[in-house]
Design an enzyme around this catalytic site. Structure first.
Site, PDB file in Angstrom:
ATOM      1  N   THR A 103      -5.576  -6.873  10.566  1.00  0.00           N
ATOM      2  CA  THR A 103      -5.830  -5.575   9.917  1.00  0.00           C
ATOM      3  C   THR A 103      -5.278  -4.421  10.751  1.00  0.00           C
ATOM      4  OG1 THR A 103      -7.891  -6.551   9.086  1.00  0.00           O
ATOM      5  CG2 THR A 103      -7.655  -4.157   8.890  1.00  0.00           C
TER       6      THR A 103
ATOM      7  N   HIS B 107      -2.216  -5.328   1.411  1.00  0.00           N
ATOM      8  CA  HIS B 107      -3.498  -5.995   1.168  1.00  0.00           C
ATOM      9  C   HIS B 107      -3.231  -7.478   0.943  1.00  0.00           C
ATOM     10  CE1 HIS B 107      -7.464  -6.896  -0.470  1.00  0.00           C
ATOM     11  NE2 HIS B 107      -6.842  -7.601  -1.397  1.00  0.00           N
TER      12      HIS B 107
ATOM     13  N   LYS C  65       0.829  -1.217   0.000  1.00  0.00           N
ATOM     14  CA  LYS C  65       0.000   0.000   0.000  1.00  0.00           C
ATOM     15  C   LYS C  65       0.865   1.270   0.000  1.00  0.00           C
ATOM     16  CE  LYS C  65      -4.042  -2.146   2.184  1.00  0.00           C
ATOM     17  NZ  LYS C  65      -5.063  -2.015   3.276  1.00  0.00           N
TER      18      LYS C  65
ATOM     19  N   ARG D 265       2.468  -6.605   8.829  1.00  0.00           N
ATOM     20  CA  ARG D 265       1.804  -5.413   9.392  1.00  0.00           C
ATOM     21  C   ARG D 265       2.402  -5.030  10.742  1.00  0.00           C
ATOM     22  NH1 ARG D 265      -4.270  -7.032   7.330  1.00  0.00           N
ATOM     23  NH2 ARG D 265      -4.355  -5.650   5.518  1.00  0.00           N
TER      24      ARG D 265
ATOM     25  N   PHE E 159     -15.443   3.846   6.908  1.00  0.00           N
ATOM     26  CA  PHE E 159     -14.061   4.188   6.534  1.00  0.00           C
ATOM     27  C   PHE E 159     -13.844   4.223   5.026  1.00  0.00           C
ATOM     28  CE2 PHE E 159     -14.096  -0.459   7.417  1.00  0.00           C
ATOM     29  CZ  PHE E 159     -13.649  -0.951   6.196  1.00  0.00           C
TER      30      PHE E 159
ATOM     31  N   ARG F 247      -2.474 -14.387   4.497  1.00  0.00           N
ATOM     32  CA  ARG F 247      -3.140 -13.611   5.566  1.00  0.00           C
ATOM     33  C   ARG F 247      -2.369 -13.774   6.877  1.00  0.00           C
ATOM     34  NH1 ARG F 247      -7.487 -10.069   4.273  1.00  0.00           N
ATOM     35  NH2 ARG F 247      -8.170 -10.402   6.410  1.00  0.00           N
TER      36      ARG F 247
ATOM     37  N   TYR G 137     -12.394  -1.606  -3.897  1.00  0.00           N
ATOM     38  CA  TYR G 137     -12.923  -1.791  -2.543  1.00  0.00           C
ATOM     39  C   TYR G 137     -14.440  -1.624  -2.486  1.00  0.00           C
ATOM     40  CZ  TYR G 137      -8.285  -2.006  -0.341  1.00  0.00           C
ATOM     41  OH  TYR G 137      -7.030  -2.394   0.074  1.00  0.00           O
TER      42      TYR G 137
ATOM     43  N   GLU H  52      -9.487 -10.115  -7.853  1.00  0.00           N
ATOM     44  CA  GLU H  52      -8.557  -9.014  -7.616  1.00  0.00           C
ATOM     45  C   GLU H  52      -7.333  -9.097  -8.536  1.00  0.00           C
ATOM     46  OE1 GLU H  52      -9.962  -8.569  -2.952  1.00  0.00           O
ATOM     47  OE2 GLU H  52      -7.924  -9.265  -3.377  1.00  0.00           O
TER      48      GLU H  52
ATOM     49  N   ASN I  19      -2.092   0.389   6.614  1.00  0.00           N
ATOM     50  CA  ASN I  19      -1.605  -0.867   7.202  1.00  0.00           C
ATOM     51  C   ASN I  19      -0.730  -1.696   6.253  1.00  0.00           C
ATOM     52  OD1 ASN I  19      -3.598  -1.771   5.554  1.00  0.00           O
ATOM     53  ND2 ASN I  19      -4.825  -2.760   7.141  1.00  0.00           N
TER      54      ASN I  19
HETATM   55  N1  UDP Z   1      -9.826  -0.254   7.164  1.00  0.00           N
HETATM   56  C1  UDP Z   1      -9.880   0.930   7.855  1.00  0.00           C
HETATM   57  N2  UDP Z   1     -10.560   0.972   9.039  1.00  0.00           N
HETATM   58  C2  UDP Z   1     -11.190  -0.130   9.556  1.00  0.00           C
HETATM   59  C3  UDP Z   1     -11.147  -1.324   8.839  1.00  0.00           C
HETATM   60  C4  UDP Z   1     -10.454  -1.354   7.632  1.00  0.00           C
HETATM   61  O1  UDP Z   1      -9.326   1.939   7.419  1.00  0.00           O
HETATM   62  O2  UDP Z   1     -11.799  -0.031  10.640  1.00  0.00           O
HETATM   63  C5  UDP Z   1      -9.100  -0.298   5.878  1.00  0.00           C
HETATM   64  C6  UDP Z   1      -7.735  -0.990   6.024  1.00  0.00           C
HETATM   65  O3  UDP Z   1      -6.813  -0.369   5.130  1.00  0.00           O
HETATM   66  C7  UDP Z   1      -8.056  -2.400   5.581  1.00  0.00           C
HETATM   67  C8  UDP Z   1      -9.054  -2.138   4.447  1.00  0.00           C
HETATM   68  O4  UDP Z   1      -9.837  -1.056   4.914  1.00  0.00           O
HETATM   69  O5  UDP Z   1      -6.903  -3.089   5.163  1.00  0.00           O
HETATM   70  C9  UDP Z   1      -9.960  -3.294   4.106  1.00  0.00           C
HETATM   71  O6  UDP Z   1     -10.600  -3.734   5.294  1.00  0.00           O
HETATM   72  P1  UDP Z   1     -10.719  -5.288   5.614  1.00  0.00           P
HETATM   73  O7  UDP Z   1     -11.657  -5.434   6.768  1.00  0.00           O
HETATM   74  O8  UDP Z   1     -11.032  -6.031   4.361  1.00  0.00           O
HETATM   75  O9  UDP Z   1      -9.268  -5.654   6.161  1.00  0.00           O
HETATM   76  P2  UDP Z   1      -8.100  -6.546   5.515  1.00  0.00           P
HETATM   77  O10 UDP Z   1      -8.754  -7.655   4.734  1.00  0.00           O
HETATM   78  O11 UDP Z   1      -7.284  -5.617   4.637  1.00  0.00           O
HETATM   79  O12 UDP Z   1      -7.308  -7.040   6.676  1.00  0.00           O
HETATM   80 MG    MG Z   2     -10.202  -7.590   3.268  1.00  0.00          MG
END
Ligand code: UDP
Ligand code: MG
Length: 139
Positions: free
Chosen positions: A93, A117, A11, A104, A59, A87, A51, A128, A114
């Site tokens: 996250t 992705h 990112k 992370r 958010f 993952r 997204y 994707e 963070n």
């Molecule tokens: N995100 C955020 N605030 C939150 C949750 C998610 O800004 O409370 C952002 C963060 O960059 C995250 C992305 O949205 O990576 C996608 O969210 P997701 O829940 O899919 O998390 P991920 O799969 O990336 O762990």
């Molecule tokens: Mg996700």
């Protein structure tokens, strides 16, 4: 059976902070092979499309602004059990909750910026990957 492919982005925060090399090294050391890769930049429009699943979340606008704020590295990665293993490699996250040694935990600054992705299912990994790469770019 779990698939062999996942999709990732380094990112804008991690690119800005010069972590591309260290992150790619960790990805290779964890046993992933790179099947496609590009240094590119999302617009607000393409970040919103990528997204779209989060478009109702509070958010979403900040996420789209952040993801289009600078260049990223997009890649398709190959390994047995790719989605789940990747993952695990990137961690939770929220970097304050990410296990020590995860990408992370090492490189992310906050829950929004963070660093990485990682696809959350085989189905989304394919969607994707195809969002960024034509079949001719996937080796
Ligand atoms: N995100 C955020 N605030 C939150 C949750 C998610 O800004 O409370 C952002 C963060 O960059 C995250 C992305 O949205 O990576 C996608 O969210 P997701 O829940 O899919 O998390 P991920 O799969 O990336 O762990
Ligand atoms: Mg996700």
């Amino acid at each position: 059976m779990a698939g062999k492919l996942t999709f990732t982005m380094i990112k804008p925060d991690a690119v800005e902070n010069n972590h591309i090399g260290a992150i790619l090294q960790k990805i290779n050391e964890a046993g992933f092979r790179i099947k496609a890769m590009k240094y590119t930049r999302l617009t607000k429009e393409t970040a919103g499309q990528f997204y779209a699943i989060h478009s109702e979340r509070g958010f979403f606008n900040d996420l789209v602004t952040f993801m289009s704020s600078g260049p990223i590295v997009a890649a398709i990665l190959e390994k047995d059990n790719a989605v789940a293993d990747f993952r695990e490699l990137i961690g939770a996250t929220d970097p304050t909750k990410a296990a020590p040694g995860t990408i992370r935990a090492m490189f992310a600054k906050s829950i929004d910026a963070n660093a990485m992705h990682g696809s959350d299912s085989d189905e989304n990994a394919e969607i994707e990957g195809n969002f960024f790469f034509s079949k001719l770019e996937q080796f």
